[in-house]
Design a protein around this motif. Structure first.
Motif, short mmCIF file in Angstrom:
data_model
loop_
_atom_site.label_atom_id
_atom_site.label_comp_id
_atom_site.label_asym_id
_atom_site.label_seq_id
_atom_site.Cartn_x
_atom_site.Cartn_y
_atom_site.Cartn_z
N ARG A 1 0.68 -1.27 0.00
CA ARG A 1 -0.02 0.15 -0.01
C ARG A 1 0.71 1.15 -0.06
N ARG A 2 2.14 1.28 0.71
CA ARG A 2 3.14 2.39 0.80
C ARG A 2 3.93 2.35 -0.40
N GLY A 3 3.71 1.49 -1.44
CA GLY A 3 4.69 1.69 -2.49
C GLY A 3 6.13 0.80 -2.44
N TYR A 4 6.14 0.06 -1.54
CA TYR A 4 7.47 -0.73 -1.49
C TYR A 4 7.19 -2.22 -1.81
N ALA A 5 6.68 -2.53 -2.47
CA ALA A 5 6.47 -4.01 -3.01
C ALA A 5 7.45 -4.51 -3.63
N GLN A 6 8.61 -3.81 -4.08
CA GLN A 6 9.79 -4.24 -4.77
C GLN A 6 10.69 -4.85 -3.63
N TRP A 7 10.47 -4.64 -2.34
CA TRP A 7 11.35 -5.05 -1.20
C TRP A 7 10.79 -6.45 -0.65
N ARG A 8 9.74 -6.84 -1.06
CA ARG A 8 9.15 -8.03 -0.50
C ARG A 8 9.89 -9.29 -0.81
N GLU A 9 10.61 -9.77 -1.90
CA GLU A 9 11.30 -10.75 -2.09
C GLU A 9 12.74 -10.64 -1.23
N SER B 1 22.90 -21.86 1.50
CA SER B 1 21.92 -21.92 0.49
C SER B 1 21.08 -20.47 0.78
N LEU B 2 20.62 -20.37 1.82
CA LEU B 2 19.51 -19.17 2.26
C LEU B 2 20.28 -17.72 2.19
N PHE B 3 21.63 -17.90 2.53
CA PHE B 3 22.62 -16.59 2.55
C PHE B 3 22.65 -16.34 0.94
N VAL B 4 22.90 -17.26 0.22
CA VAL B 4 23.18 -16.89 -1.16
C VAL B 4 21.97 -16.44 -1.93
N ARG B 5 20.47 -17.14 -1.54
CA ARG B 5 19.37 -16.47 -1.87
C ARG B 5 19.06 -15.23 -1.38
N LEU B 6 19.47 -14.83 -0.20
CA LEU B 6 19.26 -13.45 0.32
C LEU B 6 20.11 -12.36 -0.52
N ALA B 7 21.54 -12.79 -0.69
CA ALA B 7 22.32 -11.91 -1.60
C ALA B 7 21.63 -11.57 -3.08
N GLN B 8 21.20 -12.81 -3.55
CA GLN B 8 20.45 -12.86 -5.03
C GLN B 8 19.05 -11.82 -4.96
N ALA B 9 18.50 -11.88 -3.86
CA ALA B 9 17.18 -10.97 -3.74
C ALA B 9 17.51 -9.46 -3.61
N ILE B 10 18.74 -9.47 -2.99
CA ILE B 10 19.25 -7.95 -2.73
C ILE B 10 19.88 -7.37 -3.76
N PHE B 11 20.84 -8.11 -4.36
CA PHE B 11 21.50 -7.59 -5.49
C PHE B 11 21.44 -7.82 -6.99
N ARG B 12 20.63 -9.24 -7.05
CA ARG B 12 20.17 -9.53 -8.67
C ARG B 12 18.84 -10.13 -8.24
N ALA C 1 13.28 -13.38 1.74
CA ALA C 1 14.51 -14.00 1.92
C ALA C 1 15.22 -13.89 3.15
N MET C 2 15.09 -12.62 3.95
CA MET C 2 15.84 -12.39 4.99
C MET C 2 15.04 -13.21 6.21
N LEU C 3 13.66 -12.97 6.18
CA LEU C 3 12.86 -13.69 7.23
C LEU C 3 13.06 -15.47 7.25
N ASN C 4 13.20 -15.83 5.81
CA ASN C 4 13.59 -17.28 5.96
C ASN C 4 14.67 -17.64 6.37
N LEU C 5 15.81 -16.71 6.19
CA LEU C 5 17.14 -16.99 6.95
C LEU C 5 16.86 -16.87 8.40
N ALA C 6 16.37 -15.75 8.79
CA ALA C 6 16.15 -15.64 10.25
C ALA C 6 15.44 -16.87 11.01
N THR C 7 14.30 -17.49 10.27
CA THR C 7 13.60 -18.48 10.58
C THR C 7 14.43 -19.78 10.72
#
Length: 267
Positions: free
Chosen positions: A139-147, A219-230, A151-157
């Protein structure tokens, strides 16, 4: 002369009205619904904090009172979400629902299922898989940060689940783990492959635990890096059907076939 009301007409009407009201609260966008959704989200955050601190609170006199209070809320929330869904049968088959039911069982039987209590933190994963957590961002226009956030929540979990597992099954077993912080320290050191060596899990099961922790954690660290940078998808709403996520090199919308003009990175 009008026909008399059937015995099941009034209850059915009441249930339908209740389901409609719950659907508006959980999925609506008016002020009342937004306040309700924010309140439920804040309560979920408090519950997750309780799950994280449970190993430290288990011996406290108020532990059972807090445990059963949270169980009542989780049971009520689960039933309300079921009623708010348009297809209860399909809703029940969701993995996140089964996770919530399992968490509820550990809350209702905290001592009988004590060794499985560390899995309660999967509530964080369950919450991240629902759209409930992401609606305020969208709703606030930050949908692009969802991925990236997902990934960050998956790693924290995973880190918290692995920490709970290590604390539950290797606590004071000649490993140097004497508290929850030690278990968290070992988990993070293992996931990052730092491996200081001051805390080592003994035996075959200890080695297997360390191996699984490293493989999944990396694997989760790599996924987080991909979600942030690519990111795998880019945020670009389709002008025709409003589909918001597309492949970076997409030329046409895969939902409606509309010609897209996704700007290249840096333009």
């Amino acid at each position: 002369m009008a026909e008399p009301d059937r015995p099941d007409a009034r209850p059915s009407s009441r249930i339908g009205t209740l389901r409609l009201a719950l659907r508006r609260l959980y999925f609506g966008s008016d002020l009342t619904a937004l306040r309700f959704q924010l309140a439920v989200l804040l309560l979920d955050m408090v519950i997750i904090a309780f799950f994280i601190a449970s190993p430290l609170l288990r011996e406290q006199p108020s532990f059972l009172w807090l445990d059963y209070t949270i169980a009542m809320f989780l049971a009520g929330d689960t039933v309300a979400r079921a009623l708010a869904s348009t297809d209860i049968g399909r809703w029940i088959r969701r993995p996140t629902v089964w996770v919530d039911v399992f968490i509820l069982a550990t809350l209702l039987f905290p001592y009988e299922l004590a060794n499985l209590g560390f899995l309660r933190i999967l509530r964080l994963w369950s919450l991240s898989r629902s759209g409930f957590l992401w609606q305020p961002l969208e709703r606030r226009g930050y949908a692009q940060w969802r991925e990236a956030l997902q990934a960050m929540l998956n790693l924290a979990t995973f880190l918290l689940v692995a920490t709970g597992f290590v604390y539950t099954f290797f606590f004071r077993n000649g490993t140097g783990i004497e508290g929850y912080v030690d278990a968290l320290y070992f988990t993070v050191a293992t996931v990052t492959t730092t491996g200081f060596g001051d805390i080592v899990l003994q035996g075959v099961w200890g080695k297997l635990t360390a191996i699984v922790t490293m493989i999944v954690g990396i694997s989760l660290f790599v996924r987080l890096a991909q979600a942030i940078f690519r990111p795998n998808k880019v945020f670009y709403p389709c002008p025709r059907c409003a589909l918001q996520r597309h492949d970076p090199d997409a030329v046409f919308c895969k939902a409606c076939g509309h010609l897209l003009k996704i700007p290249e990175e840096g333009t």
